[in-house]
Design a protein around this motif. Structure first.
Motif, PDB file in Angstrom:
ATOM      1  N   THR A 103      65.956  47.334  19.453  1.00 47.32           N
ATOM      2  CA  THR A 103      66.689  46.095  19.893  1.00 47.32           C
ATOM      3  C   THR A 103      67.573  46.494  21.250  1.00 47.32           C
ATOM      4  OG1 THR A 103      68.826  46.633  18.354  1.00 47.32           O
ATOM      5  CG2 THR A 103      67.182  45.172  17.490  1.00 47.32           C
ATOM      6  N   GLY A 107      71.714  43.253  20.445  1.00 46.18           N
ATOM      7  CA  GLY A 107      71.070  43.185  19.342  1.00 46.18           C
ATOM      8  C   GLY A 107      69.699  42.072  19.053  1.00 46.18           C
ATOM      9  N   GLN A 108      69.160  41.855  20.416  1.00 47.37           N
ATOM     10  CA  GLN A 108      67.940  40.944  20.620  1.00 47.37           C
ATOM     11  C   GLN A 108      66.728  42.014  20.294  1.00 47.37           C
ATOM     12  OE1 GLN A 108      69.232  38.008  24.083  1.00 47.37           O
ATOM     13  NE2 GLN A 108      68.848  40.034  24.637  1.00 47.37           N
ATOM     14  N   PRO A 109      65.852  41.528  19.476  1.00 50.17           N
ATOM     15  CA  PRO A 109      64.767  42.424  19.063  1.00 50.17           C
ATOM     16  C   PRO A 109      63.792  42.498  20.466  1.00 50.17           C
ATOM     17  CG  PRO A 109      64.493  40.155  18.158  1.00 50.17           C
ATOM     18  CD  PRO A 109      65.747  40.350  18.588  1.00 50.17           C
ATOM     19  N   SER A 141      61.665  35.986  13.950  1.00 52.07           N
ATOM     20  CA  SER A 141      62.249  36.358  12.425  1.00 52.07           C
ATOM     21  C   SER A 141      63.225  37.559  12.351  1.00 52.07           C
ATOM     22  CB  SER A 141      61.016  36.762  11.367  1.00 52.07           C
ATOM     23  OG  SER A 141      60.322  37.892  11.765  1.00 52.07           O
ATOM     24  N   ARG A 142      63.406  38.554  13.296  1.00 53.52           N
ATOM     25  CA  ARG A 142      63.943  39.585  13.869  1.00 53.52           C
ATOM     26  C   ARG A 142      65.264  39.252  14.256  1.00 53.52           C
ATOM     27  NH1 ARG A 142      62.339  44.043  16.323  1.00 53.52           N
ATOM     28  NH2 ARG A 142      63.651  45.281  14.831  1.00 53.52           N
ATOM     29  N   ILE A 143      65.408  38.036  14.986  1.00 51.81           N
ATOM     30  CA  ILE A 143      66.570  37.800  15.492  1.00 51.81           C
ATOM     31  C   ILE A 143      67.930  37.679  14.541  1.00 51.81           C
ATOM     32  CG2 ILE A 143      67.940  35.784  16.967  1.00 51.81           C
ATOM     33  CD1 ILE A 143      65.163  35.349  18.251  1.00 51.81           C
ATOM     34  N   PRO A 144      68.992  38.426  14.680  1.00 54.28           N
ATOM     35  CA  PRO A 144      70.042  38.394  13.840  1.00 54.28           C
ATOM     36  C   PRO A 144      70.663  36.921  13.801  1.00 54.28           C
ATOM     37  CG  PRO A 144      70.702  39.516  15.971  1.00 54.28           C
ATOM     38  CD  PRO A 144      69.006  39.381  15.702  1.00 54.28           C
ATOM     39  N   ASP A 145      71.481  37.009  12.609  1.00 55.51           N
ATOM     40  CA  ASP A 145      72.247  35.691  12.636  1.00 55.51           C
ATOM     41  C   ASP A 145      73.305  35.345  13.580  1.00 55.51           C
ATOM     42  OD1 ASP A 145      70.575  34.786  10.550  1.00 55.51           O
ATOM     43  OD2 ASP A 145      71.946  35.624   9.118  1.00 55.51           O
ATOM     44  N   TYR A 146      73.685  36.526  14.164  1.00 51.72           N
ATOM     45  CA  TYR A 146      74.804  36.552  15.004  1.00 51.72           C
ATOM     46  C   TYR A 146      74.025  36.697  16.459  1.00 51.72           C
ATOM     47  CZ  TYR A 146      74.043  41.480  14.871  1.00 51.72           C
ATOM     48  OH  TYR A 146      73.322  42.720  14.981  1.00 51.72           O
ATOM     49  N   GLU A 149      70.655  34.626  19.794  1.00 50.65           N
ATOM     50  CA  GLU A 149      69.300  34.254  19.449  1.00 50.65           C
ATOM     51  C   GLU A 149      68.035  34.292  20.033  1.00 50.65           C
ATOM     52  OE1 GLU A 149      70.274  30.109  18.164  1.00 50.65           O
ATOM     53  OE2 GLU A 149      71.453  30.702  16.371  1.00 50.65           O
TER      54      GLU A 149
END
Length: 253
Positions: A103, A107-109, A141-146, A149
């Motif tokens: 990431t 936090g972005q994949p 699908s690997r993008i976190p909820d926070y 996006e």
């Protein structure tokens, strides 16, 4: 404390106002979509999805609704099961051209795509489009909820030549990314771009919208690692670029 109350506390007055305006427009979008497509179960569509379409049309509600309804029609016809399985894109997977690992600092994949490994497969453009959906869904699908996006792509063009210049395929990729996955792309870092690629770039450039163009960065080979480190910590950079992570094929993620 509700999520909405929490947002109002941490955001500035200007940000809170913008957020509230977006929420009002999202509510309006739901009403318009439900009116124009009675079969659409609009209550099952989350706010974040509608927000991405709204932002992709510069907060224009009518344009965002047109875009979203077009997306729903595409999804119903092109992805009737709701997903694409690996068995439907075997020829594309065999080219071993897309990987996912790590990431960035937000936090972005991260996905790594090797343009020099792309060839028109036996499945033609249709299979390539299915492969795009297969890959983008796995990436999303690997993008976190926070966070934002979004995802980031490293486009490696080492070994790229005329035989990789699949204009129809690339135009299809641009269309799917912009029309069906709006506001998902964070940045594209293009590395090892040969001069021959610029011929193709001149062809596809007019089809890329302004927002997407602004996210594409051509990286100078001499400053590749330094540029990658601006967005990605060294522990998250693939080994082949001087980092510490091994690449994982998209189908194995």
């Amino acid at each position: 404390m509700t999520e909405k109350e929490d947002i109002n506390i941490v955001c500035s007055p200007e940000e809170t106002k913008e957020r509230n305006e977006e929420e009002m427009k999202i509510d309006l979008m739901r009403k318009i979509i439900e009116k124009q497509d009675s079969a659409c179960e609009v209550q099952d569509i989350d706010d974040s999805t509608l927000r991405r379409f709204l932002r992709a049309r510069d907060l224009g509600v009518e344009k965002a609704c047109v875009m979203f309804l077009k997306y729903l029609k595409w999804k119903q016809t092109f992805v009737p099961k709701g997903f694409v399985s690996a068995s439907e894109v075997g020829n594309e997977i065999a080219q071993n051209k897309m990987f996912m690992q790590g990431t960035d600092k937000k936090g972005q994949p991260i996905a790594v795509v090797f343009g020099g490994r792309h060839f028109m497969s036996k499945g033609g453009t249709d299979e390539f489009k299915r492969f795009l959906v297969f890959s983008l869904d796995r990436l999303c699908s690997r993008i976190p909820d926070y966070g934002p996006e979004k995802f980031i792509i490293i486009g490696d063009l080492k070994g790229y030549g005329y035989r990789n210049s699949d204009v129809r395929g690339y135009l299809a990729a641009i269309s799917i990314l912009q029309d069906c996955y709006p506001e998902r792309l964070g940045k594209v870092l293009v590395i090892n771009a040969p001069y021959i690629f610029m011929t193709l770039w001149k062809i596809i450039y007019p089809f890329i919208d302004t927002n997407t163009r602004n996210k594409i960065v051509f990286v100078d080979n001499k400053s590749m690692k330094a540029t990658l480190l601006e967005d990605i910590d060294e522990c998250q950079i693939p080994e082949i670029y001087g980092g510490k992570l091994q690449l994982v094929p998209i189908q194995d993620c």
